[in-house]
Design an enzyme around this catalytic site. Structure first.
Site, PDB file in Angstrom:
ATOM      1  N   GLU A 256     -16.523  -1.802  -5.859  1.00 46.96           N
ATOM      2  CA  GLU A 256     -16.423  -3.138  -6.444  1.00 46.96           C
ATOM      3  C   GLU A 256     -16.903  -4.142  -5.395  1.00 46.96           C
ATOM      4  O   GLU A 256     -16.432  -4.105  -4.251  1.00 46.96           O
ATOM      5  CB  GLU A 256     -14.986  -3.436  -6.845  1.00 46.96           C
ATOM      6  CG  GLU A 256     -14.432  -2.501  -7.903  1.00 46.96           C
ATOM      7  CD  GLU A 256     -12.965  -2.762  -8.185  1.00 46.96           C
ATOM      8  OE1 GLU A 256     -12.634  -3.824  -8.738  1.00 46.96           O
ATOM      9  OE2 GLU A 256     -12.135  -1.899  -7.827  1.00 46.96           O
ATOM     10  N   ARG A 476      -7.240  10.301  -0.882  1.00 41.17           N
ATOM     11  CA  ARG A 476      -7.890   9.237  -0.112  1.00 41.17           C
ATOM     12  C   ARG A 476      -7.902   9.602   1.375  1.00 41.17           C
ATOM     13  O   ARG A 476      -7.126  10.438   1.832  1.00 41.17           O
ATOM     14  CB  ARG A 476      -7.137   7.923  -0.281  1.00 41.17           C
ATOM     15  CG  ARG A 476      -7.110   7.389  -1.682  1.00 41.17           C
ATOM     16  CD  ARG A 476      -6.275   6.130  -1.775  1.00 41.17           C
ATOM     17  NE  ARG A 476      -6.847   5.036  -1.020  1.00 41.17           N
ATOM     18  CZ  ARG A 476      -6.295   3.830  -0.909  1.00 41.17           C
ATOM     19  NH1 ARG A 476      -5.146   3.580  -1.502  1.00 41.17           N
ATOM     20  NH2 ARG A 476      -6.881   2.876  -0.223  1.00 41.17           N
ATOM     21  N   LYS A 486      -7.753  -4.394   1.053  1.00 44.84           N
ATOM     22  CA  LYS A 486      -8.727  -5.484   1.147  1.00 44.84           C
ATOM     23  C   LYS A 486      -8.034  -6.839   1.240  1.00 44.84           C
ATOM     24  O   LYS A 486      -8.436  -7.693   2.026  1.00 44.84           O
ATOM     25  CB  LYS A 486      -9.658  -5.461  -0.071  1.00 44.84           C
ATOM     26  CG  LYS A 486     -10.705  -4.377  -0.048  1.00 44.84           C
ATOM     27  CD  LYS A 486     -11.611  -4.505  -1.274  1.00 44.84           C
ATOM     28  CE  LYS A 486     -12.629  -3.389  -1.315  1.00 44.84           C
ATOM     29  NZ  LYS A 486     -13.471  -3.477  -2.533  1.00 44.84           N
TER      30      LYS A 486
END
Length: 774
Positions: A256, A476, A486
């Site tokens: 994204e 992950r 983020k």
């Protein structure tokens, strides 16, 4: 062993599960390597193999350094004798990787035993004593991270998990539960006790340890289904898909564009691009740009640059916004088929009703009504928040993500690519699976948090009657002492705690690049971590070791001094000479470079003491040392002897040291060598430099687990800046150039460098948890 077939070897010999056996049978190269490793160990009696030996056979076949296989028989000899434990395996691999250019004659068993602690067993009692001593010296949980790091250096041959378990237990026994300590600190700050909210970004708490080989598969060995094995609703859907792709493997890396890529993205990038390349397929770089309020061209440009820097070339760069027209048409189709409806619940109402499994009162409105209202949304006739388009899924499902997800919402915001064309935007959950289908993705690889989204993913594409890409989840990449969130990285940037998104202390790719990490080191980390469904936290020392291995092989040696002291050779009268320094001492074929020496030079302040303790072998009054690489006459060693020093009365610091030179026929015993940076011809000053020494930004290995108190774990000494000099070989080097500064560490030239001042960032020290040798 030749009489044992492959399947029997894997199932009975190595104890693999049926699924694992089938995956491995498809990899003929791996099976051949396993057989070679078994032969090198000399023990072909499968009945006598213990669990540890089986695991080490597989570990060695999949993870032993490729370019050091000439040393594998030596290693397997010790494995077969039971002298190598699994916790010692990574250390052994690192040792042999450094010797990949050495012949078998140059590597001795004794050196291997000493370097890797073969035969050394650190008992639980020894660990207990060392940890207890560290706890006694600590002032509370705030010193946990520092204590654990020091213990790992002190007990380098002990099991890491044993150290951590003892530290957790003894810290809690002395200072109470960690959670209570956090709450107490919080109450001191705001005057009241308030439990920290659950942090959605926190990784699952597991021990810092590697997963078992049955769970971890290196990228080079990972094996997924073939494209023709994708199960579809109809044979025709699969046939049409294969006709469009020719049976080609297709993956995608779908970030994204609402921030900078970080270390966690590297594993996904490495898997998606790496697997497609290995299978002769293609990988798309697709931007999931469905939220115009958070997306910027800056992020898009930087992500593309990072993908190319990592060495990956996308087959095509696409955007979810490329498909906005098709996505809108699909939404109309769903409404007409009674599979979607316009809803007017507020965000809060929707959350409450979804939690309770209560249907929206607009769920069963007429199709024509929903069509008209959706068109009104499209034409900008409704305010933001007045309506959404929801999918009519299953409000009674145990999977919360199946409870009528939102497909479209109203946002009066210009899109970075489509401008003002749209005022309704599709959600990620609606867009992602459809774009995968439209691009004929054969392996939709994603991290474990998307496991619960697989059901709505498949529901939507099947509701549309289109090709359904199979979703495959993996864990992950979580590395200790780093923050991956983020929104929290943004807070660090905006609050000025770090220099920006590319601060060398951050886990962003641009930050790691600026610090001096290379794509090869990051890929090595991803390969070591492997592909698994088990959530784990990788200790930062593993990542640092990957950097050392790469830089040791590729960063030329140079000399630099920090917090320098000027040294004058009182009896030197030979003028300015050139000193030849090897770029890679163990590989003379890789050349040399020259640095000046004229009798005035600089040394690290740490290399001189007026009143040294016992065991100090560097320069001191009356003491003697050698200067690295300095030879005034052929075959004669140069020794400098300290004859005096000057001290600044105001500061008490040494400002200058006086020495005399001695040339000796033979090298003295126990002579210690120090490095230097000398002035040039005509006493030209050396290149001035600024050294930025970096440590972990967070003192807690899991900063995200601290909830709202995460900033309390910021390390105030994560960046230490020291003045100094670099030798003429380094002076003027381009930004990004990497060097091993002898006896100091690995450094890279920073973008803040100028012709007057070179700025060098320390990537990692020469050895884990080490300081300069005495």
């Amino acid at each position: 062993m030749d009489k044992v077939d492959d399947k029997q070897l894997l199932s009975e010999g190595l104890g693999m599960s049926d699924a694992k056996v089938e995956d491995t049978l498809a990899n003929a190269s791996l099976i051949a390597t396993i057989r070679e490793v078994i032969a090198e160990g000399g023990n072909e009696d499968m009945a006598g193999w213990g669990k540890a030996y089986r695991a080490l056979i597989y570990d060695t076949a999949t993870r032993f350094p490729k370019k050091a296989t000439q040393h594998r028989p030596l290693f397997m000899k010790y494995v077969a004798e039971g002298k190598v434990s699994r916790d010692r395996f990574p250390m052994c691999c690192d040792y042999f990787k450094k010797l990949q250019y050495k012949s078998t004659e140059e590597v001795t068993a004794a050196a291997f035993e000493e370097a890797c602690g073969i035969g050394i067993e650190v008992s639980p009692e020894e660990v207990e004593r060392a940890v207890r001593s560290a706890v006694e010296a600590s002032e509370g949980w705030g010193g946990y991270g520092k204590a654990l790091g020091a213990l790992r250096g002190e007990l380098k041959f002990a099991e890491p998990l044993l150290i951590k378990e003892a530290a957790d237990r003894l810290f809690e026994a002395k200072f109470g539960p960690r959670s209570a300590a956090k709450k107490a600190d919080k109450s001191k700050k705001d005057g009241k006790k308030k439990p920290a909210p659950k942090d959605k970004d926190a990784p699952k708490k597991v021990a810092v340890a590697e997963a078992a080989p049955e769970e971890v598969v290196p990228l080079k060995s990972v094996s997924f289904h073939k494209p023709e094995e994708n199960v579809q609703m109809t044979d025709a859907l699969l046939a049409e898909h294969l006709k469009r792709t020719g049976g080609q493997v297709r993956t995608r890396f779908p970030p994204e564009p609402n921030g900078y890529l970080h270390l966690g993205h590297c594993k996904s990038m490495n898997l998606n691009f790496g697997y497609a390349q290995r299978e002769g397929g293609i990988c798309f770089l697709r931007f999931d740009d469905t939220n115009p309020t958070k997306e910027k061209h800056e992020y898009i440009d930087t992500i593309i640059e990072c993908v190319h820097w990592m060495g990956f070339k996308p087959h095509k760069i696409t955007y979810s916004s490329d498909y906005f027209d098709q996505l809108f048409a699909f939404a109309i189709q769903l409404i007409k088929e009674g599979k979607a409806y316009v809803c007017h619940e507020t965000a809060e109402e929707m959350h409450v009703n979804r939690e309770a499994g209560t249907e929206s009162r607009w769920r069963n409105r007429p199709v024509e009504e929903s069509l008209k209202l959706f068109m009104d949304m499209r034409k900008g006739k409704m305010d933001e928040g007045a309506a959404t388009l929801r999918l009519k899924m299953d409000m009674k499902s145990n999977n919360f993500n199946m409870r009528d997800l939102v497909a479209y919402r109203i946002k009066y915001a210009a899109h970075p690519r489509s401008g003002d064309k749209w005022c309704i935007y599709p959600t990620y959950d609606y867009t992602h699976c459809i774009c995968d289908s439209l691009e004929d993705i054969t392996h939709s690889l994603c991290t474990l948090e998307f496991d619960v989204r697989r059901e709505p993913y498949e529901w939507l594409v099947r509701a549309l009657g289109i090709y359904c890409p199979p979703q495959i989840e993996f864990s992950r990449l979580n590395v200790s002492n780093y923050m991956m969130s983020k929104r929290r990285i943004i807070k660090l940037v905006e609050s000025g705690i770090v220099r920006g998104w590319d601060d060398p202390r951050l886990a962003t790719i641009v930050g790691l690049r600026r610090r001096g990490y290379t794509p090869e080191a990051i890929k090595d980390l991803c390969e070591r971590v492997g592909i698994t469904r088990s959530e784990n936290l990788i200790d930062i020392s593993v990542m640092e070791d990957c950097a050392r291995n790469d830089l040791n092989a590729n960063a030329p040696r140079a000399m630099a001094v920090m917090d320098p002291i000027r040294v004058v050779c009182a009896d030197y009268n030979r003028g300015c000479i050139d000193v030849e320094v090897p770029n890679f001492p163990s590989q003379p074929e890789r050349g040399t470079h020259k640095v000046p020496f004229n009798g005035v030079f600089y040394i690290d302040r740490a290399d001189f003491m007026i009143d040294p303790p016992k065991g100090y072998f560097r320069l001191s009054p009356g003491g003697k040392v050698g200067l690295r690489h300095l030879f005034l006459s052929k075959d004669k060693s140069v020794v400098v002897e300290c004859t005096g020093h000057t001290v600044d009365d105001a500061t008490g610091r040494v400002t200058e040291v006086t020495v005399v030179l001695h040339e000796l026929e033979a090298k003295p015993k126990k002579l210690h060598y120090i490095h230097f940076v000398a002035e040039g011809p005509g006493n030209t000053p050396p290149q001035v430099a600024e050294f930025r020494l970096y440590e972990d930004l967070f003192t807690d290995p899991r900063p995200a687990s601290l909830g709202d108190d995460w900033m309390s774990a910021i390390n105030p000494t994560s960046e230490v800046v020291l003045p100094g000099y670099v030798d003429s070989f380094v002076a003027g080097a381009p930004v990004g150039s990497k060097f091993q500064f002898e006896r100091v560490g690995y450094f890279t030239v920073d973008k803040d460098s100028t012709s007057e001042l070179m700025v060098c960032n320390r990537t990692v020290s020469l050895r884990a948890a080490s300081s300069k040798a005495c």
